[in-house]
Every structure is written in C-alpha cells, then in structure tokens.
Design an enzyme around this catalytic site. Structure first.
Site, PDB file in Angstrom:
ATOM      1  N   ASN A   9      73.895  16.715   2.443  1.00 24.25           N
ATOM      2  CA  ASN A   9      74.328  18.112   2.338  1.00 24.25           C
ATOM      3  C   ASN A   9      75.854  18.109   2.265  1.00 24.25           C
ATOM      4  O   ASN A   9      76.519  17.884   3.273  1.00 24.25           O
ATOM      5  CB  ASN A   9      73.834  18.868   3.585  1.00 24.25           C
ATOM      6  CG  ASN A   9      74.409  20.277   3.672  1.00 24.25           C
ATOM      7  OD1 ASN A   9      74.934  20.804   2.683  1.00 24.25           O
ATOM      8  ND2 ASN A   9      74.309  20.879   4.849  1.00 24.25           N
ATOM      9  N   LYS A  11      77.877  20.504   1.730  1.00 26.26           N
ATOM     10  CA  LYS A  11      78.530  21.730   2.232  1.00 26.26           C
ATOM     11  C   LYS A  11      79.624  22.189   1.261  1.00 26.26           C
ATOM     12  O   LYS A  11      79.473  22.028   0.052  1.00 26.26           O
ATOM     13  CB  LYS A  11      79.060  21.516   3.654  1.00 26.26           C
ATOM     14  CG  LYS A  11      78.016  20.900   4.583  1.00 26.26           C
ATOM     15  CD  LYS A  11      78.427  20.949   6.020  1.00 26.26           C
ATOM     16  CE  LYS A  11      77.430  20.162   6.852  1.00 26.26           C
ATOM     17  NZ  LYS A  11      77.587  20.373   8.274  1.00 26.26           N
ATOM     18  N   HIS A  95      69.922  26.515   7.253  1.00 28.00           N
ATOM     19  CA  HIS A  95      70.877  25.610   7.903  1.00 28.00           C
ATOM     20  C   HIS A  95      71.578  26.360   9.032  1.00 28.00           C
ATOM     21  O   HIS A  95      71.842  27.562   8.919  1.00 28.00           O
ATOM     22  CB  HIS A  95      71.906  25.088   6.883  1.00 28.00           C
ATOM     23  CG  HIS A  95      72.738  23.984   7.436  1.00 28.00           C
ATOM     24  ND1 HIS A  95      73.836  24.215   8.228  1.00 28.00           N
ATOM     25  CD2 HIS A  95      72.616  22.640   7.351  1.00 28.00           C
ATOM     26  CE1 HIS A  95      74.354  23.052   8.596  1.00 28.00           C
ATOM     27  NE2 HIS A  95      73.637  22.084   8.073  1.00 28.00           N
ATOM     28  N   GLU A  97      74.516  26.561   9.888  1.00 29.52           N
ATOM     29  CA  GLU A  97      75.758  27.263   9.503  1.00 29.52           C
ATOM     30  C   GLU A  97      75.444  28.589   8.817  1.00 29.52           C
ATOM     31  O   GLU A  97      76.196  29.555   8.950  1.00 29.52           O
ATOM     32  CB  GLU A  97      76.614  26.337   8.615  1.00 29.52           C
ATOM     33  CG  GLU A  97      77.241  25.229   9.454  1.00 29.52           C
ATOM     34  CD  GLU A  97      77.472  23.926   8.728  1.00 29.52           C
ATOM     35  OE1 GLU A  97      77.491  23.895   7.488  1.00 29.52           O
ATOM     36  OE2 GLU A  97      77.631  22.900   9.429  1.00 29.52           O
ATOM     37  N   GLU A 167      67.596  19.794  13.364  1.00 31.96           N
ATOM     38  CA  GLU A 167      69.027  19.554  13.514  1.00 31.96           C
ATOM     39  C   GLU A 167      69.529  20.270  14.767  1.00 31.96           C
ATOM     40  O   GLU A 167      69.812  21.478  14.722  1.00 31.96           O
ATOM     41  CB  GLU A 167      69.772  20.109  12.297  1.00 31.96           C
ATOM     42  CG  GLU A 167      69.357  19.485  10.985  1.00 31.96           C
ATOM     43  CD  GLU A 167      70.465  19.602   9.950  1.00 31.96           C
ATOM     44  OE1 GLU A 167      70.909  18.553   9.486  1.00 31.96           O
ATOM     45  OE2 GLU A 167      70.896  20.718   9.636  1.00 31.96           O
ATOM     46  N   GLY A 173      78.033  17.731  12.992  1.00 36.76           N
ATOM     47  CA  GLY A 173      79.464  17.610  12.732  1.00 36.76           C
ATOM     48  C   GLY A 173      80.288  17.360  13.991  1.00 36.76           C
ATOM     49  O   GLY A 173      81.508  17.472  13.975  1.00 36.76           O
ATOM     50  N   SER A 212      75.076  14.284  12.917  1.00 37.52           N
ATOM     51  CA  SER A 212      75.955  13.123  13.105  1.00 37.52           C
ATOM     52  C   SER A 212      75.264  11.775  12.876  1.00 37.52           C
ATOM     53  O   SER A 212      75.536  10.804  13.574  1.00 37.52           O
ATOM     54  CB  SER A 212      76.623  13.173  14.486  1.00 37.52           C
ATOM     55  OG  SER A 212      77.422  14.337  14.601  1.00 37.52           O
TER      56      SER A 212
HETATM   57  C1  PEP Z   1      74.261  18.972   8.508  1.00 38.28           C
HETATM   58  O1  PEP Z   1      75.158  19.757   8.310  1.00 38.28           O
HETATM   59  O2  PEP Z   1      73.114  19.213   8.085  1.00 38.28           O
HETATM   60  C2  PEP Z   1      74.564  17.770   9.264  1.00 38.28           C
HETATM   61  C3  PEP Z   1      73.574  17.078   9.778  1.00 38.28           C
HETATM   62  O3  PEP Z   1      75.895  17.462   9.400  1.00 38.28           O
HETATM   63  P1  PEP Z   1      76.509  16.130  10.078  1.00 38.28           P
HETATM   64  O4  PEP Z   1      75.738  14.967   9.537  1.00 38.28           O
HETATM   65  O5  PEP Z   1      77.948  16.128   9.638  1.00 38.28           O
HETATM   66  O6  PEP Z   1      76.348  16.292  11.537  1.00 38.28           O
END
Ligand code: PEP
Length: 248
Positions: A9, A11, A95, A97, A167, A173, A212
């Site tokens: 992803n 973003k 997601h 966000e 998630e 992040g 992460s």
């Molecule tokens: C995400 O935004 O779906 C995600 C898992 O981000 P990150 O891997 O940076 O934690």
C-alpha cells in the site's frame, strides 16, 4: 492450502520516476518470490502507468480506496468500474487512515466493499483496533463489529471472494509490530467467527497481517497458522524492502 498474498500500500507517495524504478525493481526480483501472490496499490493517478509496467510480471494491481457510488455527481470520487477499466484486480477498503482521518464508518466501508465486488474487484477489507481499544480488552469486539458491517450487508459468502487484512492501528507506521502470537490470536478469532457462519468460507478466506512488517519480522508472522501474508505500508516503498518481505 491458502496461497500467501503480499500487497504493498503505497499511500500518498511516489512520482512517475520513483514508481517506474520501484515497479521495475519488484518485477526484476519476482523470480525469487516463489508461489506467493504479490500486488501493489499505487495512488489513483499512477494506476494506468503501473498497469502497463506490471504487464507480464505476475504482479497484481489494486487501488487504495473506491467510491461507494457507481457514477454521477460525486466530485473527487473514483468508481469500481473505473478501477476495473484501468486494470485493477484489488481494492483496499476501510484502511484505518480512511476510518480515522476521513471519518469513514463501518457502514461506508461495507458499501465500498460491495461496490468493489459488484465490478469483480477483490476487496482487501482492513479491520483492526486502536491502542486504547486493545488496552481496554476490546480488540475482538471492535474487529467483530467491523466484520459484521460487511457480513450484514454482503453476506458471509461474499468473503470467499475477498481478502481480510488485520491491521492493529497501533502497529501501523509506528515500527511496533504485533508479536506473531498476538497477531495469530486475532487472525484465529476472525477465522473462527467466519467459521461459525460458514466453514468453507473460513477455510478459504485469506487473512493478511499489516502493521510495521519488514524483512526481519515477516517470516515469523507468515509462519503462523492463520496468517496468509501481509499488507505492507512503509516497507513497500523500495523494491529491496518489499522483496525482502515477499521472499521471507
Ligand atoms: C498499512 O498502512 O497498511 C501498513 C501496514 O503500514 P506500515 O507497514 O507502514 O505499518
């Protein structure tokens, strides 16, 4: 046996130049990825360019969001039919966000999920709890509520043609990954909840972990029984970091 999927992803990141370099780097490393499915989710405007770049490279293509409407006076929106038209197979919905920054509700996510599936896209349905919710012992309630919004609107059978991404919001992040055991516990809860309604769908549905993930922690996460791959943010922005996860 479920196939493993690793989806990137991107973003709000990238330019024509950086994305060309990134996709070429991933394509060049695909021979080391084995039987795993790999997909990338660029910002909307770069989707047609990436569709050309991934042709013949065995890399899937997805969008990061989709309109819940089909067409009409919805300024700024992009429909599922448009995404299909430019070569997407996947679409991320819900997601964290979108939920936390743009106020997307469980019902909005469910409507986007339905809109995507109606056009033959595979929704990657994101669910996960905030840190406060985990600390309050509410993880399962939150994830169940987010899943129920989709199951109530689209039916449990629809999950046979979808991917779920667990998630934990506190791991996105932040550099804080859920331990393999913490992630497995929630993945098993999700699969068990679906199994109570339809065992075949539960056995089939891919449940990805996101938060992460990197080249050092991917292998032990993906080794857990109910973790079928990952949704990757930060580490999907360079081919080296992304391929390290894909080959883990
Ligand atoms: C995400 O935004 O779906 C995600 C898992 O981000 P990150 O891997 O940076 O934690």
């Amino acid at each position: 046996m479920r196939q493993t999927l690793v989806a990137g992803n991107w973003k709000l990141n990238g330019s024509k130049e950086s994305i060309q370099t990134l996709v070429k780097g991933i394509a060049d490393g695909m021979s080391g990825v084995g039987g795993k499915a790999v997909a990338v989710c660029p910002p909307y405007v770069y989707i047609p360019m990436v569709a050309d770049l991934v042709e013949g490279a065995n890399i899937g293509l997805g969008a990061q969001d989709v309109a819940d409407q089909e067409s009409g006076a919805f300024t700024g929106e992009v429909s599922a039919a448009m995404l299909k038209d430019v070569g997407c197979q996947y679409v991320i919905v819900g997601h964290s966000e979108r939920r936390s920054i743009y106020g997307e509700k469980d019902e909005d996510t469910a409507a986007k999920y339905v809109a995507g599936q109606k056009e033959g896209l595979i929704p990657i349905l994101c669910v996960g709890e905030l840190l406060e919710e985990r600390e309050a012992g509410d993880t399962e309630n939150v994830v169940a509520r987010q899943l129920d919004a989709v199951i109530n609107l689209a039916g449990v059978e629809s999950l046979a043609d979808a991917v779920i991404a667990y998630e934990p919001v506190w791991a996105i992040g932040t550099g804080k990954t859920a331990s393999p055991e913490q992630a497995q516990e929630v993945h098993a809860f999700i699969r068990g909840k679906i199994a109570a309604l339809n065992e075949d769908v539960a056995e089939k549905v891919q449940i990805l972990y996101g938060g992460s993930v990197n080249g050092s922690n991917a292998a032990e996460l993906f080794a857990m029984e109910d973790i079928d791959g990952g949704l990757i943010g930060g580490a999907s922005l360079t081919s080296e970091a992304f391929l390290a996860i894909c080959t883990a």
